[in-house]
Design an enzyme around this catalytic site. Structure first.
Site, PDB file in Angstrom:
ATOM      1  N   SER A  22      35.683  45.661  36.990  1.00 39.08           N
ATOM      2  CA  SER A  22      34.755  45.479  35.863  1.00 39.08           C
ATOM      3  C   SER A  22      34.947  44.119  35.214  1.00 39.08           C
ATOM      4  O   SER A  22      33.970  43.409  34.927  1.00 39.08           O
ATOM      5  CB  SER A  22      34.960  46.594  34.833  1.00 39.08           C
ATOM      6  OG  SER A  22      34.747  47.860  35.407  1.00 39.08           O
ATOM      7  N   TYR A  23      36.183  43.755  34.979  1.00 34.30           N
ATOM      8  CA  TYR A  23      36.477  42.468  34.346  1.00 34.30           C
ATOM      9  C   TYR A  23      36.019  41.312  35.228  1.00 34.30           C
ATOM     10  O   TYR A  23      35.349  40.374  34.755  1.00 34.30           O
ATOM     11  CB  TYR A  23      37.975  42.357  34.065  1.00 34.30           C
ATOM     12  CG  TYR A  23      38.372  41.078  33.364  1.00 34.30           C
ATOM     13  CD1 TYR A  23      38.112  40.896  32.005  1.00 34.30           C
ATOM     14  CD2 TYR A  23      39.007  40.053  34.057  1.00 34.30           C
ATOM     15  CE1 TYR A  23      38.467  39.717  31.361  1.00 34.30           C
ATOM     16  CE2 TYR A  23      39.374  38.875  33.421  1.00 34.30           C
ATOM     17  CZ  TYR A  23      39.101  38.716  32.078  1.00 34.30           C
ATOM     18  OH  TYR A  23      39.446  37.547  31.435  1.00 34.30           O
ATOM     19  N   LYS A  24      36.359  41.370  36.506  1.00 31.11           N
ATOM     20  CA  LYS A  24      35.992  40.287  37.412  1.00 31.11           C
ATOM     21  C   LYS A  24      34.483  40.169  37.559  1.00 31.11           C
ATOM     22  O   LYS A  24      33.936  39.058  37.610  1.00 31.11           O
ATOM     23  CB  LYS A  24      36.650  40.504  38.775  1.00 31.11           C
ATOM     24  CG  LYS A  24      38.160  40.328  38.743  1.00 31.11           C
ATOM     25  CD  LYS A  24      38.780  40.478  40.110  1.00 31.11           C
ATOM     26  CE  LYS A  24      40.274  40.208  40.040  1.00 31.11           C
ATOM     27  NZ  LYS A  24      40.919  40.252  41.354  1.00 31.11           N
ATOM     28  N   SER A  41      32.292  40.994  35.315  1.00 32.40           N
ATOM     29  CA  SER A  41      31.754  40.436  34.068  1.00 32.40           C
ATOM     30  C   SER A  41      31.895  38.924  34.037  1.00 32.40           C
ATOM     31  O   SER A  41      30.998  38.209  33.563  1.00 32.40           O
ATOM     32  CB  SER A  41      32.451  41.063  32.848  1.00 32.40           C
ATOM     33  OG  SER A  41      33.768  40.568  32.679  1.00 32.40           O
TER      34      SER A  41
END
Length: 251
Positions: A155-157, A159
């Site tokens: 999810s972080y990557k 985003s």
């Protein structure tokens, strides 16, 4: 002479880490700074640090992921200073995820809402004022937007990869109006984001993963942000500046 005298700057995620260091550096260089964050106590400390350089910042307690509060950020800044020259989209969250777990979508949505949607919304709100001032935008991304290694950070990557592409697209769209848009992609930096994510020991591992055997400091990234936002970078738009102690070299 200070580079940003009388410039008006919004820095989101300014209560700690990179955002706090960036706000203080802008104040040091003569800017009027609106510092945005969710933690009133920490914002007050950053405000004190900014005021040491003769500029009392505008303190805005707001959650960028909430539309009404995001609207208030731009509205209050323009009301206080009559203009906007620079938007630093720094607010972000970091969490582990697992595509096999029931809470994956909950984590994915929360990260995308803060790390990407909020940036798009604030940019949309700020653009009319930035066009008027021929200002610029600096989005704080991450080398996570460029690499796939290390699972459970999907999810972080995602985003940050989206943020990088958003930066390029908006840079092209706003170039005819004289507005520059760039991003800065730090590698591991010694900030509170890891503690907030429940990963207090992560920096030790990440340090060993860099070519230079060190992690960055918030002030280093702040200096890079100020360069990109300054007239020294007036020919630069749609670019992403990496400061990662060579971590990508070892991916």
């Amino acid at each position: 002479m200070a580079c940003f005298v009388n410039k008006v700057v919004i820095v989101t995620g300014a209560s700690a880490g990179i955002g706090a260091a960036t706000a203080v550096r802008f104040a040091q260089e003569g800017a009027n700074v609106a510092i945005v964050g969710r933690n009133q106590e920490r914002l007050a400390k950053v405000a004190e640090d900014c005021a040491k350089y003769g500029r009392n910042p505008l303190v805005i307690k707001a959650d960028v992921s909430k539309d009404d509060e995001a609207r208030s950020i731009v509205a209050k800044t323009v009301e206080a200073f009559d203009k906007l020259d620079i938007l630093v989209n720094n607010a972000g969250i970091y969490k582990y995820d697992d595509i096999q777990k029931p809470d994956f979508m909950e984590i994915f949505d929360s990260i995308m809402t803060t790390n990407m949607r909020a940036v798009a919304f604030l940019t949309n709100l700020a653009v009319p004022y930035l066009i008027e001032s021929k200002g610029n935008i600096v989005n704080v991304s991450s080398i996570a937007g460029r690499c796939v290694g290390h699972p459970h950070r999907t999810s972080y990557k995602t985003s940050k990869a989206a943020l990088n592409h958003f930066t390029r697209c908006i840079a092209l769209e706003l170039a005819p109006h004289g507005v520059r848009v760039n991003s800065v992609s730090p590698g591991p930096v010694a900030t509170e984001i890891f503690n907030t994510a429940g990963l207090p020991d992560a920096l030790t591992t990440l340090k060993d993963a860099t070519a230079l055997g060190r992690v960055g400091e918030s002030e280093e990234i702040a200096d890079l942000i100020l360069f990109v936002a300054s007239d020294k970078a007036k020919s630069i738009t749609g670019s992403d500046y990496v400061s990662d102690n060579g971590m990508l070299l070892k991916q």
